[in-house]
Motif scaffolding. Structure first.
Motif, mmCIF file in Angstrom:
data_model
loop_
_atom_site.group_PDB
_atom_site.id
_atom_site.type_symbol
_atom_site.label_atom_id
_atom_site.label_comp_id
_atom_site.label_asym_id
_atom_site.label_seq_id
_atom_site.Cartn_x
_atom_site.Cartn_y
_atom_site.Cartn_z
ATOM 1 N N ASP A 151 -6.293 75.363 25.384
ATOM 2 C CA ASP A 151 -5.473 76.556 25.581
ATOM 3 C C ASP A 151 -5.075 77.077 24.205
ATOM 4 O OD1 ASP A 151 -4.094 78.579 26.863
ATOM 5 O OD2 ASP A 151 -2.704 77.259 27.924
ATOM 6 N N THR A 152 -4.527 78.268 24.157
ATOM 7 C CA THR A 152 -4.188 78.895 22.885
ATOM 8 C C THR A 152 -2.754 78.573 22.458
ATOM 9 O OG1 THR A 152 -3.449 80.910 23.976
ATOM 10 C CG2 THR A 152 -5.764 80.810 23.289
ATOM 11 N N THR A 153 -2.532 78.743 21.166
ATOM 12 C CA THR A 153 -1.176 78.742 20.621
ATOM 13 C C THR A 153 -1.034 80.022 19.814
ATOM 14 O OG1 THR A 153 -1.845 77.499 18.639
ATOM 15 C CG2 THR A 153 -1.028 76.220 20.515
ATOM 16 N N THR A 154 0.213 80.416 19.610
ATOM 17 C CA THR A 154 0.512 81.637 18.866
ATOM 18 C C THR A 154 1.732 81.399 17.987
ATOM 19 O OG1 THR A 154 1.917 82.464 20.654
ATOM 20 C CG2 THR A 154 -0.388 83.155 20.702
ATOM 21 N N PHE A 155 1.976 82.317 17.074
ATOM 22 C CA PHE A 155 3.181 82.295 16.245
ATOM 23 C C PHE A 155 4.373 82.569 17.132
ATOM 24 C CE2 PHE A 155 6.264 84.963 13.963
ATOM 25 C CZ PHE A 155 6.668 84.061 12.982
ATOM 26 N N PRO A 156 5.453 81.838 17.052
ATOM 27 C CA PRO A 156 5.804 80.656 16.281
ATOM 28 C C PRO A 156 5.886 79.395 17.157
ATOM 29 C CG PRO A 156 7.830 81.737 16.890
ATOM 30 C CD PRO A 156 6.682 82.470 17.583
ATOM 31 N N ASP A 157 4.871 79.129 17.945
ATOM 32 C CA ASP A 157 4.877 77.953 18.826
ATOM 33 C C ASP A 157 5.063 76.655 18.039
ATOM 34 O OD1 ASP A 157 4.347 79.526 21.064
ATOM 35 O OD2 ASP A 157 2.184 79.157 21.002
ATOM 36 N N GLU A 158 5.780 75.711 18.664
ATOM 37 C CA GLU A 158 5.846 74.360 18.106
ATOM 38 C C GLU A 158 4.784 73.529 18.808
ATOM 39 O OE1 GLU A 158 9.418 71.798 16.835
ATOM 40 O OE2 GLU A 158 8.874 71.019 18.823
ATOM 41 N N VAL A 159 3.923 72.903 18.025
ATOM 42 C CA VAL A 159 2.848 72.073 18.553
ATOM 43 C C VAL A 159 3.189 70.623 18.253
ATOM 44 C CG1 VAL A 159 0.381 71.577 18.452
ATOM 45 C CG2 VAL A 159 1.188 73.936 18.182
ATOM 46 N N SER A 160 3.191 69.817 19.290
ATOM 47 C CA SER A 160 3.445 68.387 19.156
ATOM 48 C C SER A 160 2.092 67.674 19.154
ATOM 49 C CB SER A 160 4.303 67.919 20.338
ATOM 50 O OG SER A 160 4.555 66.551 20.258
ATOM 51 N N ILE A 161 1.864 66.851 18.125
ATOM 52 C CA ILE A 161 0.559 66.212 17.952
ATOM 53 C C ILE A 161 0.712 64.695 18.070
ATOM 54 C CG2 ILE A 161 -1.466 65.951 16.472
ATOM 55 C CD1 ILE A 161 -0.483 68.586 15.061
ATOM 56 N N ARG A 162 0.037 64.135 19.039
ATOM 57 C CA ARG A 162 0.051 62.695 19.287
ATOM 58 C C ARG A 162 -1.243 62.092 18.748
ATOM 59 N NH1 ARG A 162 1.306 62.492 24.883
ATOM 60 N NH2 ARG A 162 3.337 63.071 24.051
ATOM 61 N N VAL A 163 -1.114 61.084 17.896
ATOM 62 C CA VAL A 163 -2.261 60.401 17.311
ATOM 63 C C VAL A 163 -2.310 58.980 17.849
ATOM 64 C CG1 VAL A 163 -3.397 59.675 15.173
ATOM 65 C CG2 VAL A 163 -2.014 61.764 15.194
ATOM 66 N N SER A 164 -3.497 58.537 18.218
ATOM 67 C CA SER A 164 -3.665 57.158 18.673
ATOM 68 C C SER A 164 -4.976 56.604 18.128
ATOM 69 C CB SER A 164 -3.653 57.086 20.201
ATOM 70 O OG SER A 164 -4.673 57.885 20.757
ATOM 71 N N VAL A 165 -5.066 55.281 18.115
ATOM 72 C CA VAL A 165 -6.281 54.617 17.656
ATOM 73 C C VAL A 165 -7.238 54.503 18.827
ATOM 74 C CG1 VAL A 165 -7.251 52.504 16.670
ATOM 75 C CG2 VAL A 165 -5.002 53.324 15.908
ATOM 76 N N LYS A 166 -8.425 55.048 18.672
ATOM 77 C CA LYS A 166 -9.438 55.021 19.725
ATOM 78 C C LYS A 166 -10.428 53.871 19.524
ATOM 79 C CE LYS A 166 -12.632 58.097 22.146
ATOM 80 N NZ LYS A 166 -13.111 59.488 22.213
ATOM 81 N N ALA A 167 -10.795 53.607 18.268
ATOM 82 C CA ALA A 167 -11.727 52.511 17.968
ATOM 83 C C ALA A 167 -11.527 52.074 16.524
ATOM 84 C CB ALA A 167 -13.172 52.961 18.185
ATOM 85 N N PHE A 168 -11.773 50.783 16.283
ATOM 86 C CA PHE A 168 -11.690 50.236 14.927
ATOM 87 C C PHE A 168 -12.692 49.100 14.831
ATOM 88 C CE2 PHE A 168 -9.158 47.660 11.687
ATOM 89 C CZ PHE A 168 -9.539 48.440 10.613
ATOM 90 N N LYS A 169 -13.770 49.356 14.112
ATOM 91 C CA LYS A 169 -14.821 48.356 13.956
ATOM 92 C C LYS A 169 -15.215 48.285 12.499
ATOM 93 C CE LYS A 169 -16.402 48.823 18.566
ATOM 94 N NZ LYS A 169 -17.227 49.185 19.573
ATOM 95 N N SER A 170 -15.120 47.092 11.949
ATOM 96 C CA SER A 170 -15.532 46.845 10.574
ATOM 97 C C SER A 170 -14.819 47.811 9.641
ATOM 98 C CB SER A 170 -17.049 46.938 10.462
ATOM 99 O OG SER A 170 -17.483 46.552 9.189
ATOM 100 N N VAL A 171 -15.516 48.783 9.085
ATOM 101 C CA VAL A 171 -14.907 49.724 8.144
ATOM 102 C C VAL A 171 -14.729 51.111 8.746
ATOM 103 C CG1 VAL A 171 -15.810 48.492 6.151
ATOM 104 C CG2 VAL A 171 -17.108 50.388 7.099
ATOM 105 N N LYS A 172 -14.960 51.248 10.048
ATOM 106 C CA LYS A 172 -14.868 52.561 10.694
ATOM 107 C C LYS A 172 -13.688 52.626 11.657
ATOM 108 C CE LYS A 172 -19.743 53.608 10.266
ATOM 109 N NZ LYS A 172 -20.988 53.886 10.953
ATOM 110 N N LEU A 173 -12.941 53.706 11.542
ATOM 111 C CA LEU A 173 -11.763 53.943 12.369
ATOM 112 C C LEU A 173 -11.926 55.290 13.068
ATOM 113 C CD1 LEU A 173 -8.749 53.334 13.168
ATOM 114 C CD2 LEU A 173 -8.111 54.554 11.067
#
Length: 143
Positions: free
Chosen positions: A66-88
């Motif tokens: 969906d779209t966002t416009t000025f001055p929307d507040e966007v909440s960004i959630r970060v999570s770990v999906k995979a972690f193998k050897s040297v790749k995240l």
């Protein structure tokens, strides 16, 4: 320790002629949120640099919901999906008023500045354990 969502307020200059946020900005916001995520987990990017570690993006996926416009507040959630050897792989969900507007992933590798891969389990077990804890927490939530 719970990870707090990163907040970004859409700036006027981030919008296009139609008044909606230009798609390229979401990629920048992923980076802002990733830097904040690493800092919240005790590994700010300055620490990586001090340790002589670089972390290039080696892949990216993006889904615009969906779209966002000025001055929307966007909440960004970060999570770990995979972690193998040297790749995240990190997963991002962006919300405006609790409605998902974007979802995506970034893939990273970790290298010493001499080009040799970082072996986190051996070289930085605290970081390795924290990322694995976050991965397990995310996996448990998906089940």
């Amino acid at each position: 320790m719970d990870i707090k969502d990163y907040k970004h307020v859409v700036s006027y200059y981030e919008t296009d002629k139609m008044g909606i946020t230009h798609h390229s900005n979401y990629i920048r916001w992923m980076e802002e949120a990733r830097v904040d995520f690493m800092k919240q987990n005790g590994w700010p990017y300055e620490r990586f640099e001090e340790e002589g570690i670089v972390s290039p993006v080696i892949g990216l996926e993006a889904s615009y919901i969906d779209t966002t416009t000025f001055p929307d507040e966007v909440s960004i959630r970060v999570s770990v999906k995979a972690f193998k050897s040297v790749k995240l792989t990190l997963h991002y969900e962006m919300f405006k008023d609790d409605k998902k507007v974007f979802e995506g992933d970034t893939r990273h590798c970790f290298l010493h500045t001499d080009g040799k891969p970082v072996r986190f389990k051996k070289e930085y077990p605290g970081f390795y354990d924290r990322i694995m804890e976050l991965l397990e927490k995310n996996t448990d939530q998906d089940a």
